[in-house]
Structure formats: C-alpha cells, structure tokens
Motif scaffolding. Structure first.
Motif, PDB file in Angstrom:
ATOM      1  N   LYS A  21       3.839   5.784  -5.685  1.00 51.89           N
ATOM      2  CA  LYS A  21       3.709   5.864  -7.138  1.00 51.89           C
ATOM      3  C   LYS A  21       2.695   6.932  -7.536  1.00 51.89           C
ATOM      4  O   LYS A  21       2.891   7.647  -8.513  1.00 51.89           O
ATOM      5  N   GLU A  22       1.611   7.025  -6.761  1.00 52.18           N
ATOM      6  CA  GLU A  22       0.582   8.028  -7.051  1.00 52.18           C
ATOM      7  C   GLU A  22       1.125   9.439  -6.889  1.00 52.18           C
ATOM      8  O   GLU A  22       0.681  10.361  -7.569  1.00 52.18           O
ATOM      9  N   LEU A  23       2.057   9.625  -5.971  1.00 50.36           N
ATOM     10  CA  LEU A  23       2.613  10.954  -5.730  1.00 50.36           C
ATOM     11  C   LEU A  23       3.566  11.411  -6.836  1.00 50.36           C
ATOM     12  O   LEU A  23       3.850  12.596  -6.960  1.00 50.36           O
ATOM     13  N   ARG A  24       4.040  10.471  -7.613  1.00 50.94           N
ATOM     14  CA  ARG A  24       5.006  10.830  -8.677  1.00 50.94           C
ATOM     15  C   ARG A  24       4.330  11.377  -9.882  1.00 50.94           C
ATOM     16  O   ARG A  24       3.316  11.319 -10.278  1.00 50.94           O
TER      17      ARG A  24
ATOM     18  N   GLU B  47       0.828  -1.203   0.000  1.00 56.54           N
ATOM     19  CA  GLU B  47       0.000   0.000   0.000  1.00 56.54           C
ATOM     20  C   GLU B  47       0.868   1.261   0.000  1.00 56.54           C
ATOM     21  O   GLU B  47       0.591   2.217  -0.714  1.00 56.54           O
ATOM     22  N   ALA B  48       1.931   1.255   0.778  1.00 60.72           N
ATOM     23  CA  ALA B  48       2.834   2.408   0.844  1.00 60.72           C
ATOM     24  C   ALA B  48       3.511   2.636  -0.508  1.00 60.72           C
ATOM     25  O   ALA B  48       3.649   3.780  -0.964  1.00 60.72           O
ATOM     26  N   ARG B  49       3.924   1.546  -1.162  1.00 60.68           N
ATOM     27  CA  ARG B  49       4.550   1.680  -2.486  1.00 60.68           C
ATOM     28  C   ARG B  49       3.553   2.237  -3.496  1.00 60.68           C
ATOM     29  O   ARG B  49       3.905   3.079  -4.324  1.00 60.68           O
ATOM     30  N   ALA B  50       2.316   1.806  -3.416  1.00 59.76           N
ATOM     31  CA  ALA B  50       1.282   2.308  -4.339  1.00 59.76           C
ATOM     32  C   ALA B  50       1.039   3.804  -4.091  1.00 59.76           C
ATOM     33  O   ALA B  50       0.883   4.580  -5.046  1.00 59.76           O
TER      34      ALA B  50
END
Length: 98
Positions: free
Chosen positions: A95-98, A89-92
C-alpha cells in the motif's frame, strides 16, 4: 520487519524447547516470509524489568511486542500467527508503494 522475541533464561528446559520450536517454524516458512522476521532472545536474568513482568511465565513469545504464548509454544499456532503477521506487513508495504 517484524520482531519475534523469545524471553527465557539459561538452563530452562522449556525455554530450550521453545527456541527449537521457533527455529523450526521460521525455517519452514518461505524465504521471503522468514527474511521479514527478526528473532530476538532476551533473558530475564539480564533485565530486571523482564524478570518482574515474566519470571513466572517463561518461556514467553512476543510478536511485535504482543504476547503470543507462554510456557508452551505450539508450532501450528506460531506458524499461523507468523504467516498472518508477515502477510499483513507485506500488504502494508504494498500500500505504501502505491
């Protein structure tokens, strides 16, 4: 946020043990990980659909709606599953913040 659902019923010894395992495992996680977990307790006595689906398997632990365990909850297995789910979840989120 991920959801850990504990399905049981009142006066169920295994359900009480499962609840203690869930609480202990979540308490041992780093604060950043524990804050990403919402714990929901549901009783088969309050929900006919839950009763129909799970009555002979309680306690049941679901992680984001998927079956993780029933009858007995292994602290090590639960810890590993939560760490994996929180990490994914943290990795997802990153990715959304990029």
């Amino acid at each position: 946020m991920m959801t850990l659902t504990l399905i049981g019923k009142p006066d169920c010894h295994l359900c009480a043990v499962a609840s203690e395992v869930v609480d202990a495992v979540v308490a041992e996680l780093p604060d950043a990980a524990a804050e990403r977990i919402q714990i929901v307790e549901a009783s088969i006595q309050d929900d006919p659909a839950l009763y129909e689906q799970w009555w002979e398997k309680i306690p049941v632990v679901l992680i984001d709606g998927r079956l993780h365990a029933h009858w007995r909850v292994s602290p090590d297995r639960l810890r590993e599953a939560l760490e994996e789910a929180v990490g994914a979840e943290a990795r997802a989120d990153q990715k959304e913040l990029r």
